[in-house]
Design a protein around this motif. Structure first.
Motif: not given
Length: 129
Positions: A1-10, A40-44, A46-52
């Motif tokens: 799921m963090s990969a999707t967030r990362y791509r959205r932010f990019l 920092r680690e790109g798509e890998n 780990q997000i501590s607070d996904p909702e935020k």
């Protein structure tokens, strides 16, 4: 799921405009730096607070999409001072000297008034009789 967030932010960073006149003060540049430090680690990463993270993305996407500008249209493109958007851009870029002398705005008038050295002190009152 963090990969999707990362791509959205990019994608948001790509769409966000840069203002070349605001070196070191540009919101787009600041946003890119924050995304780079948060992921920092790109798509890998780990997000501590996904909702935020999702809430922050949605807020930035609404700003970038001009949602509030469309929802609350302005009657005029000036401020309470009467300064136009173009004059504000000139003032914010730091090149105040580029303004025409003939089109002196409120800001320039105030700057001239307060930048002058104080003139002679007020005359002393005559002694009362």
């Amino acid at each position: 799921m963090s990969a999707t967030r990362y791509r959205r932010f990019l994608k948001l960073c790509e769409e966000w405009p840069r203002d070349e006149y605001k070196k070191g003060r540009d919101l787009g540049t600041f946003l890119r730096q924050r995304v780079a430090s948060a992921f920092r680690e790109g798509e890998n990463t780990q997000i501590s607070d996904p909702e935020k993270c999702d809430q922050m993305y949605e807020s930035l996407a609404r700003i970038n999409g001009n949602i509030y500008r469309q929802r609350f249209p302005r009657v005029r493109d000036t401020s309470f001072t009467g300064v136009t958007v173009e004059e504000c851009k000139v003032l914010l870029t730091g090149s105040l000297q580029q303004m025409d002398e003939e089109k002196k705005g409120l800001w320039k008038t105030l700057m001239e008034r307060f930048s002058k050295s104080p003139e002679d002190p007020p005359p002393e009152k005559a002694p009362e009789k």
